[in-house]
Scaffold this active site. Structure first.
Site, PDB file in Angstrom:
ATOM      1  N   ASN A   1      36.499  32.202  21.537  1.00  0.00           N
ATOM      2  CA  ASN A   1      35.088  32.523  21.758  1.00  0.00           C
ATOM      3  C   ASN A   1      34.180  31.422  21.209  1.00  0.00           C
ATOM      4  OD1 ASN A   1      32.445  34.142  20.532  1.00  0.00           O
ATOM      5  ND2 ASN A   1      33.064  34.743  22.583  1.00  0.00           N
TER       6      ASN A   1
ATOM      7  N   ARG B   1      17.995  46.940  35.769  1.00  0.00           N
ATOM      8  CA  ARG B   1      17.184  46.071  34.921  1.00  0.00           C
ATOM      9  C   ARG B   1      16.141  45.387  35.787  1.00  0.00           C
ATOM     10  NH1 ARG B   1      20.526  40.890  32.797  1.00  0.00           N
ATOM     11  NH2 ARG B   1      18.426  40.342  32.151  1.00  0.00           N
TER      12      ARG B   1
ATOM     13  N   GLU C   1      18.855  28.636  26.399  1.00  0.00           N
ATOM     14  CA  GLU C   1      19.545  27.410  26.813  1.00  0.00           C
ATOM     15  C   GLU C   1      19.502  27.214  28.324  1.00  0.00           C
ATOM     16  OE1 GLU C   1      21.876  30.667  27.710  1.00  0.00           O
ATOM     17  OE2 GLU C   1      21.162  30.199  25.699  1.00  0.00           O
ATOM     18  N   ASP C   2      19.511  28.326  29.075  1.00  0.00           N
ATOM     19  CA  ASP C   2      19.442  28.202  30.527  1.00  0.00           C
ATOM     20  C   ASP C   2      18.055  27.761  30.974  1.00  0.00           C
ATOM     21  OD1 ASP C   2      18.437  30.617  29.631  1.00  0.00           O
ATOM     22  OD2 ASP C   2      19.274  31.804  31.268  1.00  0.00           O
TER      23      ASP C   2
ATOM     24  N   HIS D   1      25.870  42.578  26.128  1.00  0.00           N
ATOM     25  CA  HIS D   1      25.367  41.322  26.705  1.00  0.00           C
ATOM     26  C   HIS D   1      23.893  41.358  27.096  1.00  0.00           C
ATOM     27  CE1 HIS D   1      29.507  40.672  26.467  1.00  0.00           C
ATOM     28  NE2 HIS D   1      29.858  40.917  27.712  1.00  0.00           N
TER      29      HIS D   1
END
Length: 402
Positions: A73, A131, A182-183, A216
């Site tokens: 991970n 969502r 980060e994206d 997540h």
């Protein structure tokens, strides 16, 4: 034997992705683009729920080329995406999250658009499942646009089609030092470097799935991580775009989406130490990148929150947030002499507070949503007639009249 280059390398970073991974992989298998034109590079990021085993079983039976990489991970999505990117052979790459899935024609339509228009990035319409999903950029299909003349700056997730040559030319990778955002950094850089961006709004390409088990989902985590993300994105924009209107238009995004939430309802629940720390973290960003051009693009309540944070005035900011929490409409003030309209949020013309009138001037778009503005006797206030004319010019007669 010559190996044919695939059109698309679908990169899937997967961590504890079962059972959502099943539908994710099936959606790639069902693509109308055809298995000979697609490769999958799947990176199992240390899962313990059978994710890696399912990927290996899928690879054995799939009609398309599938590479499975299993690793310890890494602590975030950037590492697996970078591993997949370095292995990719396709003309294009598409980053698909293991919880999500594609519409059957998604890759075919996106590749066709990029090939026809010569664009380096293609956005396919995103639909939220359990969502919310971004909406403002899907008004119509745009064969060729850019980040300055569209709403694409408000969707900076990585789930897009990127021309791989663009990424390799600039050695673009995800910043593994960032634990959130980060994206956004990666996608904004691609927008800024791209020779054109396409938007497909007439087909549901990507299904963004909210997991029922709650895993997540992006957590608030340390607020410091949010400031790290804002700092990185603002710095990138400043590096690539000279000061002026174009930079201001892009800076709206990190101020509105990343920084401003730290000075919203959560600020009322923060203790004094956290409040002081947030104000200290925000000040250099506001000093460096907050301009009149950015401020003028935000609503009054948003503008006030940033300005008060920049002043370090937690007391005034709390007063404003308490007012906003009550959902009370601000009083409309019109100055007959200056012919300007103002919204009477807390500390408007408060002699004890260093808050200039200009912070309370509504945008033309904002005025058409204010009940007291719409029904006030315009004949008595010339400044209101002027603002209404501006609103009509921007929004059209029907919307401007409310």
């Amino acid at each position: 034997m010559t190996v044919t280059q695939p059109d698309v390398s679908v990169i899937i970073g997967a961590y504890e992705a079962m059972p959502y991974l099943v539908k994710c992989l099936q959606s790639v298998e069902d693509q109308t683009l055809g298995p000979d034109r697609i490769e999958i590079i799947a990176v199992d990021d240390g899962s313990m729920d059978g994710t890696g085993e399912h990927l290996e079983e899928f690879a054995e039976r799939a009609a398309m080329a599938v590479t499975v990489i299993r690793q310890a991970n890494s602590g975030g999505p950037s590492g697996p995406r970078n591993v997949g990117l370095d292995k990719a052979r396709g003309r294009y790459v598409f980053f698909l999250d293991a919880d999500d899935h594609l519409g059957p024609e998604a890759l075919e339509r996106m590749v066709a658009m990029a090939d026809a228009q010569g664009t380096d990035v293609v956005l396919g319409k995103v639909i939220g499942v359990n969502r919310t999903a971004p909406k403002s950029m899907w008004g119509k299909t745009l064969p060729r646009t850019d980040v300055f003349s569209s709403q694409i700056k408000f969707t900076l997730s990585a789930q897009k089609l990127f021309r791989r040559e663009l990424l390799t030319r600039y050695d673009m990778h995800f910043d593994e030092s960032l634990k959130t955002g980060e994206d956004a950094l990666f996608t904004m850089e691609a927008y800024l470097r791209a020779d054109g961006v396409s938007v497909i709004a007439d087909y549901d390409c990507y299904y963004l799935v909210g997991r029922e088990d709650g895993k997540h989902v992006t957590k608030s985590g340390s607020y410091r991580l949010r400031f790290d993300s804002a700092r990185a994105l603002m710095g990138l924009i400043a590096e690539h775009v000279p000061a002026g209107k174009r930079r201001d238009g892009l800076m709206v995004r990190p101020f509105l989406i990343t920084l401003l939430p730290q000075f919203g309802p959560v600020f009322l629940r923060d203790d004094e130490e956290v409040r002081r720390d947030k104000l200290a973290l925000a000040k250099p960003l506001i000093d460096a990148y907050w301009t009149e051009g950015v401020a003028d693009r935000l609503k009054v309540a948003e503008r006030l929150r940033v300005n008060l944070a920049g002043l370090g005035r937690a007391d005034l900011l709390v007063d404003l947030l308490v007012f906003l929490k009550k959902k009370t409409a601000p009083t409309l003030h019109v100055d007959p002499r200056s012919r300007k309209a103002y919204l009477g949020y807390p500390h408007f013309r408060d002699k004890e507070a260093p808050v200039p009138d200009s912070w309370f001037v509504p945008t033309s778009r904002e005025t058409v949503t204010i009940e007291s503005f719409k029904f006030a006797p315009a004949a008595h206030f010339p400044g209101m007639r002027t603002a209404r004319r501006v609103a009509r010019r921007v929004l059209g007669p029907r919307r401007a009249e409310g």
